[in-house]
Write an enzyme that holds these catalytic residues in place. Structure first.
Site, mmCIF file in Angstrom:
data_model
loop_
_atom_site.group_PDB
_atom_site.id
_atom_site.type_symbol
_atom_site.label_atom_id
_atom_site.label_comp_id
_atom_site.label_asym_id
_atom_site.label_seq_id
_atom_site.Cartn_x
_atom_site.Cartn_y
_atom_site.Cartn_z
ATOM 1 C CD GLU A 262 3.011 -4.125 -2.411
ATOM 2 O OE1 GLU A 262 2.830 -5.349 -2.474
ATOM 3 O OE2 GLU A 262 3.008 -3.100 -3.134
ATOM 4 C CB CYS A 296 0.637 -7.096 -5.458
ATOM 5 S SG CYS A 296 0.637 -5.439 -5.330
#
Length: 486
Positions: A262, A296
């Site tokens: 991720e 993110c």
């Protein structure tokens, strides 16, 4: 073991942060300083794991795996529910570590802890639903079973920006599936990661099932390579930057080990002309500047239908000033380099025709770790800001003529983690969402969204695989086929 074990002294912030290896707190002679990004003053020292100690932790994990893999779902549930209760009871203590080490505000810290608690409680009951299959096979008199089994020892690496959420998920799904885990936390927030290990120890997790380590930056290559190269490590999961994730994936690939990644993002929020402008503006402001953009999933581009661009720009400025820019001191960023990167990206954009509609690119705060939100319009290709993930409080405002142009720009990135669409027409929103190449799209809410019941992960250079719920559990289970003759 290279180092010495302590009693429960590590909650004492006057003492160095220990490691958690095989259920014991371990102080090391090699240490590093942890600096407050808010004050630039030393908070405390931290133990630093060596490659040899990391391998010792892996050996302990391999031993623990032999019994943990057979642990009944009811016992796993008991431990995870107790961990959630302990984390809630120790919330004030845990929050203080995160605020000091990362500069996070109370709201974001509280969100981190409450989300982690919810994840623990959600996963607690899921092991009982790990089911194999009994397929029909072609040969007469033959049968088959499909078993789902844990891999073994998992290596998880997690960053500093949302350390309780990301640190816990790096081991939670793997543990619940019957694996043991080596968790490597960021050197920027070691006491947060120590606290995670402390919670799990207090909850009754057997020794060796989880070890929590951190190290000096200069030891990263040696320690990480030693861990991935260990024959006991069966899978790697990494959350962090795309650049570092590529290094992990390359090393794991060389060792032929699967990975769950991720990574970074460049999320777009598309604002259609039929959107509720004030709502969209507030959600875009939150999505862009939550935790100073150090998320993110943060919104990096806002793509607005040209018919409403002026009205939306004013609403966005108002929303940002209301929530962020007028909140006393400028937000703290954990790394001075991120502030410098954002100023460089913004200066380049302005030199090539970008227009600052909120903030001051030249502004110098009283700290090199602080920066106020900045909104730049007229951002286009050729500007570094157009493609580069800022990971800070900078956002681009771009006018578009129609949905097709918005979708084209939203997909014009190497990333694909999250996104948002604002429209009063759900059908239109769904049509747009289906065409955006990303792991998630949120209609009429900000791009930052992570919850226990929904899978989380990206595509393209934002990574692959999924955390959360049953999807997270499946990542750490392998299939075994067994046939038999009657």
């Amino acid at each position: 073991m290279n180092g010495h074990s302590n009693g429960n002294s590590s909650g004492d912030t006057s003492k160095p942060v220990p490691l958690w290896i095989a259920g014991k707190e371990v102080q090391t002679d090699t240490q590093f300083d942890v600096i407050s990004p808010a004050t630039q003053e030393k908070l405390w020292s931290s133990s630093s794991v060596s490659a040899k100690q990391a391998l010792e932790a892996i050996d302990a994990a391999q031993t623990a795996f032999k019994t943990w893999r057979y642990t009944k779902p009811a016992e796993i549930r008991k431990i995870l529910l107790k961990a959630a209760d302990i984390m809630e009871a120790r919330q004030e203590e845990l929050a203080s570590y995160m605020q000091k080490e990362t500069g996070a505000l109370a709201g974001f810290t509280g969100f981190n802890i409450s989300t982690t608690v919810e994840n623990l409680r959600d996963v607690a009951g899921r092991p009982a639903n790990i089911l194999g299959e009994i397929p029909k096979v072609s040969a007469p008199g033959q049968g088959a079973f499909l078993f789902k089994e844990p891999y073994g020892v998992i290596f998880g690496a997690a960053p500093w920006n949302a350390p309780y959420i990301l640190g816990t998920r790096a081991f939670l799904y793997a543990l619940a599936a019957g694996n043991s885990v080596i968790l490597k936390g960021s050197e920027l927030s070691p006491r947060v990661f120590w606290a995670i290990g402390s919670v799990m120890k207090e909850a009754g997790l057997p020794d060796g099932v989880l070890s929590v380590i951190y190290h000096r930056p200069e030891d990263a290559v040696d320690v990480t390579n030693a861990i991935i190269e260990s024959p006991h490590i069966k899978k790697v999961n990494f959350t962090g930057s795309t650049a570092v994730g590529a290094i992990y994936a390359s090393k794991a690939g060389k060792e032929l080990k699967p990975v769950l990644m991720e990574l970074g993002g460049k999320a777009s929020a598309i604002v259609c002309e039929d959107a509720e402008i004030e709502t969209a503006a507030m959600q875009c402001a939150m999505g862009s500047f939550f935790h100073a953009g150090q998320v993110c999933m943060a919104t990096e581009r806002i793509l607005v239908n040209r018919k409403i661009i002026d009205q939306f720009a004013e609403a966005l400025k108002g929303a940002t000033e209301k929530v962020y820019a007028s909140n006393g001191e400028a937000p703290v960023l954990v790394a001075k380099a991120t502030v410098e990167k954002n100023h460089k990206l913004l200066s380049d954009a302005v030199s090539k025709g970008g227009k600052v509609i909120l903030g001051d690119v030249e502004a110098k705060e009283d700290s090199a770790y602080r920066m106020r939100p900045i909104i730049v319009s007229d951002v286009k290709k050729g500007m570094d800001l157009y493609y580069t993930e800022s990971f800070g409080p900078s956002v681009s405002l771009i006018a578009v003529d129609n949905d097709d142009e918005a979708i084209e720009i939203a997909n014009d990135t190497e990333y694909g983690l999250s996104g948002a669409v604002f429209t009063s027409n759900l059908g239109r929103g769904l049509k747009i969402a289906k065409q955006i190449d990303t792991g998630a799209v949120h209609i009429n809410s900000m791009s930052i969204h992570d919850e226990a019941l929904l899978p989380h992960g990206g595509v393209k250079k934002s990574g692959w695989g999924r955390f959360n719920a049953q999807w997270g559990l499946e990542e750490f289970l392998k299939l075994k086929t067994v046939t038999y003759m009657e």
